[in-house]
Design a protein around this motif. Structure first.
Motif, PDB file in Angstrom:
ATOM      1  N   LEU A   1       0.810  -1.217   0.000  1.00  0.00           N
ATOM      2  CA  LEU A   1       0.000   0.000   0.000  1.00  0.00           C
ATOM      3  C   LEU A   1       0.846   1.271   0.000  1.00  0.00           C
ATOM      4  O   LEU A   1       0.541   2.225  -0.718  1.00  0.00           O
ATOM      5  CB  LEU A   1      -0.951   0.002   1.203  1.00  0.00           C
ATOM      6  N   ILE A   2       1.910   1.294   0.757  1.00  0.00           N
ATOM      7  CA  ILE A   2       2.738   2.496   0.830  1.00  0.00           C
ATOM      8  C   ILE A   2       3.681   2.579  -0.363  1.00  0.00           C
ATOM      9  O   ILE A   2       3.729   3.593  -1.061  1.00  0.00           O
ATOM     10  CB  ILE A   2       3.523   2.537   2.160  1.00  0.00           C
ATOM     11  N   ALA A   3       4.428   1.525  -0.640  1.00  0.00           N
ATOM     12  CA  ALA A   3       5.419   1.553  -1.723  1.00  0.00           C
ATOM     13  C   ALA A   3       4.770   1.700  -3.092  1.00  0.00           C
ATOM     14  O   ALA A   3       5.288   2.414  -3.954  1.00  0.00           O
ATOM     15  CB  ALA A   3       6.270   0.286  -1.687  1.00  0.00           C
ATOM     16  N   GLY A   4       3.636   1.058  -3.304  1.00  0.00           N
ATOM     17  CA  GLY A   4       2.979   1.108  -4.607  1.00  0.00           C
ATOM     18  C   GLY A   4       1.883   2.137  -4.704  1.00  0.00           C
ATOM     19  O   GLY A   4       1.336   2.371  -5.769  1.00  0.00           O
ATOM     20  N   GLY A   5       1.557   2.758  -3.593  1.00  0.00           N
ATOM     21  CA  GLY A   5       0.427   3.671  -3.564  1.00  0.00           C
ATOM     22  C   GLY A   5       0.743   5.110  -3.888  1.00  0.00           C
ATOM     23  O   GLY A   5      -0.144   5.954  -3.917  1.00  0.00           O
ATOM     24  N   VAL A   6       2.016   5.420  -4.159  1.00  0.00           N
ATOM     25  CA  VAL A   6       2.408   6.804  -4.401  1.00  0.00           C
ATOM     26  C   VAL A   6       3.359   6.862  -5.592  1.00  0.00           C
ATOM     27  O   VAL A   6       4.273   6.049  -5.702  1.00  0.00           O
ATOM     28  CB  VAL A   6       3.109   7.394  -3.155  1.00  0.00           C
ATOM     29  N   GLY A   7       3.125   7.800  -6.470  1.00  0.00           N
ATOM     30  CA  GLY A   7       4.086   8.118  -7.516  1.00  0.00           C
ATOM     31  C   GLY A   7       4.129   7.206  -8.724  1.00  0.00           C
ATOM     32  O   GLY A   7       4.961   7.397  -9.595  1.00  0.00           O
ATOM     33  N   LEU A   8       3.259   6.217  -8.804  1.00  0.00           N
ATOM     34  CA  LEU A   8       3.258   5.311  -9.948  1.00  0.00           C
ATOM     35  C   LEU A   8       2.066   5.621 -10.850  1.00  0.00           C
ATOM     36  O   LEU A   8       1.005   6.014 -10.380  1.00  0.00           O
ATOM     37  CB  LEU A   8       3.173   3.851  -9.496  1.00  0.00           C
ATOM     38  N   ASN A   9       2.262   5.403 -12.138  1.00  0.00           N
ATOM     39  CA  ASN A   9       1.192   5.559 -13.111  1.00  0.00           C
ATOM     40  C   ASN A   9       0.785   4.156 -13.550  1.00  0.00           C
ATOM     41  O   ASN A   9       1.530   3.484 -14.248  1.00  0.00           O
ATOM     42  CB  ASN A   9       1.682   6.383 -14.298  1.00  0.00           C
ATOM     43  N   LEU A  10      -0.387   3.709 -13.124  1.00  0.00           N
ATOM     44  CA  LEU A  10      -0.860   2.358 -13.418  1.00  0.00           C
ATOM     45  C   LEU A  10      -2.221   2.408 -14.128  1.00  0.00           C
ATOM     46  O   LEU A  10      -3.155   1.701 -13.767  1.00  0.00           O
ATOM     47  CB  LEU A  10      -0.935   1.536 -12.130  1.00  0.00           C
ATOM     48  N   THR A  11      -2.303   3.223 -15.150  1.00  0.00           N
ATOM     49  CA  THR A  11      -3.578   3.428 -15.850  1.00  0.00           C
ATOM     50  C   THR A  11      -3.993   2.244 -16.713  1.00  0.00           C
ATOM     51  O   THR A  11      -5.103   2.246 -17.243  1.00  0.00           O
ATOM     52  CB  THR A  11      -3.508   4.689 -16.737  1.00  0.00           C
TER      53      THR A  11
END
Length: 190
Positions: free
Chosen positions: A91-101
């Protein structure tokens, strides 16, 4: 600030995470059967490892143990490789700053204590370039700690919205929120 109490809560949350694993795996399979991509957020690396073992090359992972280059490689694979259909994220590592559209579904296997963490994670799909509808699901086990955490998150979110409002919130709203938060605090101790 009681370390023993906090340890018990942590053990309860981990047990709840494990109990919801099969239901989460089923939801992942359901989404994949529609041909869509899905992001799964969890607070526990153990769950990511278990899902990855089952999904194999269909999934990429993003955890706190990954460096920036590894996170970028996982993101690129998820966004561009049609064979990579699942992003398993802490949740923390993948929840910020990534574009997963590339995803049209987001599943939260666990609830965090902080509503902003959920909102940030949801926003990984709602980035520039998203042209499709996104479905966000929170897996909750009835009659468990999930219910308490959900109520607490809702009250915290209302407080954030009141603070961020363009107009000064009605004093009664703030009093109601304060009463709700005070009611929830002792409820957890029970």
């Amino acid at each position: 600030n009681d370390p023993e109490f906090l340890a018990r809560i942590t053990r309860l949350r981990l047990a709840l995470h494990k109990a919801k694993h099969a239901a989460c795996a089923e939801r992942i399979r359901d989404v994949l059967a529609t041909g869509q991509k899905v992001i799964v957020f969890t607070s526990y690396t153990e769950g990511i490892t278990r899902h990855k073992k089952t999904l194999g090359d269909k999934a990429v992972t993003v955890t706190g143990a990954d460096n920036a280059k590894q996170r970028m490689a996982a993101t690129d694979a998820f966004q561009n490789d049609p064979n990579v259909q699942v992003a398993l994220c802490n949740l923390i590592a993948g929840g910020v700053g990534l574009n997963l559209t590339a995803a049209t579904h987001v599943i939260f296997q666990d609830l965090d204590w902080v509503p902003a963490n959920h909102l940030q994670a949801e926003d990984r799909c709602y980035r520039i370039g998203q042209t499709r509808q996104v479905t966000v699901e929170y897996l909750m086990a009835d009659g468990t700690l999930d219910g308490y955490i959900a109520q607490l998150l809702e009250a915290k979110l209302k407080l954030v919205q009141a603070v961020e409002a363009d107009e000064l919130p009605n004093a009664s709203i703030l009093k109601d929120l304060q009463a709700e938060l005070m009611r929830l605090g002792p409820a957890l101790l029970q």
